[in-house]
Design a protein around this motif. Sequence first.
Motif, PDB file in Angstrom:
ATOM      1  N   ASP A   1       0.540  -1.271  -0.044  1.00  0.00           N
ATOM      2  CA  ASP A   1      -0.079  -0.151  -0.183  1.00  0.00           C
ATOM      3  C   ASP A   1       0.618   1.313   0.239  1.00  0.00           C
ATOM      4  O   ASP A   1      -0.146   2.157  -0.219  1.00  0.00           O
ATOM      5  CB  ASP A   1      -0.892   0.032   1.366  1.00  0.00           C
ATOM      6  N   GLU A   2       2.262   1.195  -0.022  1.00  0.00           N
ATOM      7  CA  GLU A   2       3.026   2.366   0.871  1.00  0.00           C
ATOM      8  C   GLU A   2       3.781   2.353  -0.735  1.00  0.00           C
ATOM      9  O   GLU A   2       4.996   3.407  -0.961  1.00  0.00           O
ATOM     10  CB  GLU A   2       3.716   2.611   1.916  1.00  0.00           C
ATOM     11  N   LYS A   3       3.973   1.352  -1.513  1.00  0.00           N
ATOM     12  CA  LYS A   3       5.534   1.708  -2.753  1.00  0.00           C
ATOM     13  C   LYS A   3       5.300   1.435  -4.278  1.00  0.00           C
ATOM     14  O   LYS A   3       3.878   0.498  -4.386  1.00  0.00           O
ATOM     15  CB  LYS A   3       6.269   0.827  -1.931  1.00  0.00           C
ATOM     16  N   LEU A   4       5.725   1.517  -4.787  1.00  0.00           N
ATOM     17  CA  LEU A   4       5.971   1.619  -6.565  1.00  0.00           C
ATOM     18  C   LEU A   4       6.591   0.409  -6.485  1.00  0.00           C
ATOM     19  O   LEU A   4       7.858   0.739  -5.485  1.00  0.00           O
ATOM     20  CB  LEU A   4       6.033   2.520  -7.644  1.00  0.00           C
ATOM     21  N   PHE A   5       6.406  -0.821  -7.303  1.00  0.00           N
ATOM     22  CA  PHE A   5       7.658  -1.682  -7.604  1.00  0.00           C
ATOM     23  C   PHE A   5       8.199  -1.058  -9.347  1.00  0.00           C
ATOM     24  O   PHE A   5       7.200  -0.951 -10.280  1.00  0.00           O
ATOM     25  CB  PHE A   5       6.882  -3.137  -7.893  1.00  0.00           C
ATOM     26  N   LEU A   6       9.658  -1.765  -9.417  1.00  0.00           N
ATOM     27  CA  LEU A   6      10.401  -1.367 -10.462  1.00  0.00           C
ATOM     28  C   LEU A   6      10.656  -2.612 -10.578  1.00  0.00           C
ATOM     29  O   LEU A   6      11.714  -3.495 -10.500  1.00  0.00           O
ATOM     30  CB  LEU A   6      11.313  -0.114 -10.266  1.00  0.00           C
ATOM     31  N   MET A   7       9.972  -3.029 -12.315  1.00  0.00           N
ATOM     32  CA  MET A   7      10.835  -4.761 -12.688  1.00  0.00           C
ATOM     33  C   MET A   7      11.982  -3.786 -13.843  1.00  0.00           C
ATOM     34  O   MET A   7      10.681  -3.687 -14.666  1.00  0.00           O
ATOM     35  CB  MET A   7       9.252  -5.445 -13.266  1.00  0.00           C
ATOM     36  N   PRO A   8      11.977  -4.703 -14.385  1.00  0.00           N
ATOM     37  CA  PRO A   8      13.458  -4.990 -15.292  1.00  0.00           C
ATOM     38  C   PRO A   8      12.856  -5.385 -16.224  1.00  0.00           C
ATOM     39  O   PRO A   8      11.717  -6.623 -15.674  1.00  0.00           O
ATOM     40  CB  PRO A   8      15.245  -5.565 -15.523  1.00  0.00           C
ATOM     41  N   GLU A   9      12.711  -5.225 -17.668  1.00  0.00           N
ATOM     42  CA  GLU A   9      11.353  -6.007 -18.441  1.00  0.00           C
ATOM     43  C   GLU A   9      13.240  -5.733 -19.794  1.00  0.00           C
ATOM     44  O   GLU A   9      13.858  -6.950 -19.126  1.00  0.00           O
ATOM     45  CB  GLU A   9      10.820  -5.578 -19.696  1.00  0.00           C
ATOM     46  N   ARG A  10      12.555  -6.572 -20.883  1.00  0.00           N
ATOM     47  CA  ARG A  10      13.750  -6.432 -22.010  1.00  0.00           C
ATOM     48  C   ARG A  10      15.256  -5.541 -22.135  1.00  0.00           C
ATOM     49  O   ARG A  10      15.178  -4.242 -21.031  1.00  0.00           O
ATOM     50  CB  ARG A  10      13.761  -5.900 -23.491  1.00  0.00           C
ATOM     51  N   GLN A  11      15.905  -5.686 -22.143  1.00  0.00           N
ATOM     52  CA  GLN A  11      17.533  -4.922 -22.028  1.00  0.00           C
ATOM     53  C   GLN A  11      17.952  -4.993 -23.274  1.00  0.00           C
ATOM     54  O   GLN A  11      18.558  -6.220 -23.687  1.00  0.00           O
ATOM     55  CB  GLN A  11      18.582  -5.246 -20.167  1.00  0.00           C
ATOM     56  N   ASN A  12      19.189  -4.196 -23.405  1.00  0.00           N
ATOM     57  CA  ASN A  12      19.620  -3.615 -24.643  1.00  0.00           C
ATOM     58  C   ASN A  12      18.778  -4.648 -25.825  1.00  0.00           C
ATOM     59  O   ASN A  12      19.627  -5.338 -26.800  1.00  0.00           O
ATOM     60  CB  ASN A  12      21.152  -4.631 -24.729  1.00  0.00           C
ATOM     61  N   LEU A  13      18.131  -4.398 -25.675  1.00  0.00           N
ATOM     62  CA  LEU A  13      16.748  -3.930 -26.856  1.00  0.00           C
ATOM     63  C   LEU A  13      17.406  -3.582 -28.125  1.00  0.00           C
ATOM     64  O   LEU A  13      17.162  -2.243 -27.949  1.00  0.00           O
ATOM     65  CB  LEU A  13      15.469  -4.578 -26.856  1.00  0.00           C
ATOM     66  N   ILE A  14      17.358  -4.020 -29.542  1.00  0.00           N
ATOM     67  CA  ILE A  14      18.301  -2.281 -30.800  1.00  0.00           C
ATOM     68  C   ILE A  14      16.059  -3.009 -31.316  1.00  0.00           C
ATOM     69  O   ILE A  14      15.339  -3.698 -31.700  1.00  0.00           O
ATOM     70  CB  ILE A  14      18.886  -3.749 -31.609  1.00  0.00           C
ATOM     71  N   LEU A  15      15.739  -1.520 -31.118  1.00  0.00           N
ATOM     72  CA  LEU A  15      14.314  -1.490 -32.128  1.00  0.00           C
ATOM     73  C   LEU A  15      14.371  -1.693 -33.166  1.00  0.00           C
ATOM     74  O   LEU A  15      15.414  -1.412 -33.773  1.00  0.00           O
ATOM     75  CB  LEU A  15      13.920   0.247 -31.646  1.00  0.00           C
ATOM     76  N   GLU A  16      13.407  -2.263 -33.707  1.00  0.00           N
ATOM     77  CA  GLU A  16      13.322  -3.009 -34.798  1.00  0.00           C
ATOM     78  C   GLU A  16      12.758  -1.382 -36.270  1.00  0.00           C
ATOM     79  O   GLU A  16      12.719  -1.491 -37.020  1.00  0.00           O
ATOM     80  CB  GLU A  16      12.719  -3.906 -35.127  1.00  0.00           C
ATOM     81  N   LYS A  17      12.044  -1.013 -35.008  1.00  0.00           N
ATOM     82  CA  LYS A  17      10.877  -0.418 -35.345  1.00  0.00           C
ATOM     83  C   LYS A  17      11.053   0.944 -35.195  1.00  0.00           C
ATOM     84  O   LYS A  17      11.127   0.753 -33.621  1.00  0.00           O
ATOM     85  CB  LYS A  17       9.852  -0.612 -36.247  1.00  0.00           C
ATOM     86  N   PRO A  18      10.155   2.865 -34.654  1.00  0.00           N
ATOM     87  CA  PRO A  18      10.010   3.409 -34.518  1.00  0.00           C
ATOM     88  C   PRO A  18       8.701   2.652 -33.076  1.00  0.00           C
ATOM     89  O   PRO A  18       8.055   2.141 -33.076  1.00  0.00           O
ATOM     90  CB  PRO A  18       9.177   4.390 -35.133  1.00  0.00           C
TER      91      PRO A  18
ATOM     92  N   ARG B   1      -4.644   6.046  -2.699  1.00  0.00           N
ATOM     93  CA  ARG B   1      -3.632   6.286  -2.011  1.00  0.00           C
ATOM     94  C   ARG B   1      -3.101   7.602  -2.881  1.00  0.00           C
ATOM     95  O   ARG B   1      -2.409   7.350  -4.298  1.00  0.00           O
ATOM     96  CB  ARG B   1      -2.618   5.478  -1.884  1.00  0.00           C
ATOM     97  N   LYS B   2      -1.799   8.779  -2.202  1.00  0.00           N
ATOM     98  CA  LYS B   2      -1.002   9.374  -2.966  1.00  0.00           C
ATOM     99  C   LYS B   2       0.222   8.905  -2.586  1.00  0.00           C
ATOM    100  O   LYS B   2       0.490   8.870  -1.698  1.00  0.00           O
ATOM    101  CB  LYS B   2      -1.064  10.950  -2.535  1.00  0.00           C
ATOM    102  N   LEU B   3       1.465   8.127  -3.999  1.00  0.00           N
ATOM    103  CA  LEU B   3       2.517   8.139  -4.163  1.00  0.00           C
ATOM    104  C   LEU B   3       3.587   8.923  -4.170  1.00  0.00           C
ATOM    105  O   LEU B   3       3.841   9.641  -5.953  1.00  0.00           O
ATOM    106  CB  LEU B   3       2.792   6.875  -4.450  1.00  0.00           C
ATOM    107  N   THR B   4       4.427   9.646  -4.390  1.00  0.00           N
ATOM    108  CA  THR B   4       5.622   9.963  -4.731  1.00  0.00           C
ATOM    109  C   THR B   4       7.053   9.500  -4.345  1.00  0.00           C
ATOM    110  O   THR B   4       7.306   8.942  -3.612  1.00  0.00           O
ATOM    111  CB  THR B   4       5.255  11.702  -3.874  1.00  0.00           C
ATOM    112  N   GLY B   5       8.007   9.975  -5.092  1.00  0.00           N
ATOM    113  CA  GLY B   5       9.235   9.612  -5.069  1.00  0.00           C
ATOM    114  C   GLY B   5       9.974   9.467  -6.351  1.00  0.00           C
ATOM    115  O   GLY B   5       9.166  10.173  -7.256  1.00  0.00           O
ATOM    116  N   GLN B   6      11.166   8.836  -6.717  1.00  0.00           N
ATOM    117  CA  GLN B   6      11.689   9.200  -8.074  1.00  0.00           C
ATOM    118  C   GLN B   6      12.693   8.165  -8.076  1.00  0.00           C
ATOM    119  O   GLN B   6      13.348   7.720  -7.321  1.00  0.00           O
ATOM    120  CB  GLN B   6      12.626  11.099  -7.867  1.00  0.00           C
ATOM    121  N   ILE B   7      13.226   7.764  -9.279  1.00  0.00           N
ATOM    122  CA  ILE B   7      14.021   6.770  -9.588  1.00  0.00           C
ATOM    123  C   ILE B   7      14.866   7.900 -10.717  1.00  0.00           C
ATOM    124  O   ILE B   7      14.599   8.612 -11.593  1.00  0.00           O
ATOM    125  CB  ILE B   7      13.441   5.863 -10.571  1.00  0.00           C
TER     126      ILE B   7
END
Length: 377
Positions: free
Chosen positions: A220-237, A284-290
């Motif tokens: 109830d008090e946090k956002l979760f940060l989950m890494p997804e794809r890493q070092n992906l070269i975009l094939e299209k915009p 709930r109001k959550l504030t923070g930064q990354i």
Amino acid sequence: MELGIRGKVALVAAASKGLGKATALALAEEGCAVAVAARGAADLERAAEEIRQATGATVLAVSADVSRAADCKALISRVRAELGPVEILVNNAGGPPPGTFTDVSDEDWLAAFQLNLMSAVRLTRLVLPEMRARRWGRIINITSLAVKQPIPKSGDKAILLKKGSSARIRPGQKELETVPYDHAEYHELWPLTNGVDELSEKVEFVPPAAPQPFELFRSDEKLFLMPERQNLILEKPLPVDINKPGRCERYTPQHRPLVAAGKKVNSYLLFFNQEGPKNWKNYRKLTGQITFSKPILGVIGHYQKLKDTDAIVGIEGFDYPVFMQREKDRGLDNRNAGADEQMAHDVITISPDRKTLSFEISSGPWIDQFRVIVQAN
């Protein structure tokens, strides 16, 4: 499994068979360009070709005796010239001939130290400067079960490592220090090794691994940060909602900024998953930064764009949830034109240098999500 190492250069010693070969195969499956080394050229090339056929990855076979200093130096030079600087080093070597303490000669002891200890020391010393310069690197040392449990007629490896201990070097230090294994230590390192320099206390990092159900991450008090794809070269915009520094609290689906094709990116999903009772009025109001180590290229907050980009920058095969099958409840909440300032809405701010994202999230009982696209190394 998506470990976030696609495109990295890996070197695996003693990789013509056994554990070394299996490790090289796993790294190739993760998208690494892999160099494999061993003394037997024929077996090594056969193993390399099997890995190429199985994965389609670039695999460089280099015949080398890692117990020799000159071979270690030549090996690293060859890998650097053909694949690039080593970013992942797997120190691995076969065991010495078996024998009891009284049977083993001085020459046997010295040969064992050259093979099992000095090979790791030399290869690590050769790759460490470039890893430090790039601020990224992984060194894995594989040794024997004798480290934890003595094996009859095998005594040398037990002194190389101590059960329950490891070594580290902090920024600015010149000397290695021994530290006990501690989950908290690795928990603190995960963000740094995945392109995240700093998190506020309202953000919890989800370690990269096999995708875990969202229900395991609730607060109830946090956002979760989950890494997804890493070092992906975009094939299209790639369509995003926010791509400029400054404060944003209102955007429309018709606003179509793009991350250009050919960009190499990392993607991250931020989500709020309420732990308490699902009350529609329980905002709930959550504030923070990354702070990321590289510039932010875009933020995706509209539910349709989230859905459209799941297959592009999301975790392959992962089932991204919505609340009660209501896709519109998945993304960020716009501030409607003319609406009262106090009405629930979400605010995203990107710093002038594009590396820090600040958020003000009004979170309800559903799983709020938004995606951040960051420039990769």
